[in-house]
Design an enzyme around this catalytic site. Sequence first.
Site, mmCIF file in Angstrom:
data_model
loop_
_atom_site.group_PDB
_atom_site.id
_atom_site.type_symbol
_atom_site.label_atom_id
_atom_site.label_comp_id
_atom_site.label_asym_id
_atom_site.label_seq_id
_atom_site.Cartn_x
_atom_site.Cartn_y
_atom_site.Cartn_z
ATOM 1 N N GLU A 179 1.014 -1.532 -0.108
ATOM 2 C CA GLU A 179 0.072 0.191 -0.081
ATOM 3 C C GLU A 179 0.958 1.102 0.185
ATOM 4 O OE1 GLU A 179 -3.541 -0.373 2.218
ATOM 5 O OE2 GLU A 179 -3.614 1.671 3.113
ATOM 6 N N ASP A 217 0.248 5.625 0.607
ATOM 7 C CA ASP A 217 -1.111 6.321 1.702
ATOM 8 C C ASP A 217 -0.941 7.668 0.787
ATOM 9 O OD1 ASP A 217 -2.429 3.704 2.317
ATOM 10 O OD2 ASP A 217 -1.781 3.989 3.787
ATOM 11 N N GLU A 223 -3.270 9.714 3.031
ATOM 12 C CA GLU A 223 -4.684 9.834 4.178
ATOM 13 C C GLU A 223 -4.329 11.190 5.223
ATOM 14 O OE1 GLU A 223 -4.984 5.255 6.074
ATOM 15 O OE2 GLU A 223 -2.767 6.321 6.260
#
Length: 292
Positions: free
Chosen positions: A113, A115, A117
């Site tokens: 992953e 990210d 955020e």
Amino acid sequence: MVPLFSLLLFSLMIPYSTSLGPPSPGYYPSSKISPVSFGEGFSNLWGPQHQKLDQNTLTIWLDSTTGSGFKSLHSYRSGYFGAAVKLQPGYTAGVITSFYLSNNQVYAGNHDEIDIEFLGTTPDKPYVLQTNVYIRGSGDGNIIGREMRFHLWFDPTQDFHNYAILWDPSEIIFLVDDVPIRRYPRKSDGTFPTREMYVYGSIWDASTWATEGGKYKADYKYQPFIGRYRNFKLEGCTTEASTSCKPPSPSPSGYDSLSPQQVAAMQWVQNNYLVYYYCYDPKRDHTLTPEC
């Protein structure tokens, strides 16, 4: 690239700056890539009743019943992935608004992953933008995050700003309005994601950890919590593409990585707005993050 004194910034709450922002990076990769409409690049993943498309702006929202998420139509081996995002003002503690790459649906329990955020906040404090990289299950039961968190030099609730991940076989660059804020180089196969990933966006309740380690929770008297997205950009090598496919470059012609001007802009951001860097966290077991 991160100065040692950045450790002192971990608990620092920096207000929105009134400065003119970072020095010019001198190169703007987003200008080289044409936007795609939401329907050309994505589809709903969950919470369709909490998703609305109007004039190429996608609105998703969270309330006490559910949040919402979307997913790219194709998976990618590398590329430039961006969107303009506008966040909700006011009390948003516990709420995550995100734009990220993942293969968790393909490699459940052993996924990668990358990210971006936005960690919700209380009205007296600025948003935190968290960048993170998980490799081969480190985001599943065995949590080994590689977080760098930033405040921003603008208020992200007042207008749309462009956020992007540029992932190629040698490095990952995180960009805000074309300014590189983080470079994560490939130092070994074991510390870098190499498997195909889809592009996602979502809004969801992460009260257990999102805001000051879970100190402040989502409060649904302020619902709905809203995230807005537009100006989607997806350009890269899909899983089906030829092995000769090359992703867009993060830098001007003649540079293998960021140019000196881009590095200077990134250093300005890290010197002034970095609030957490996992490599300098004394509570972490750094044998698990050998790239540090």
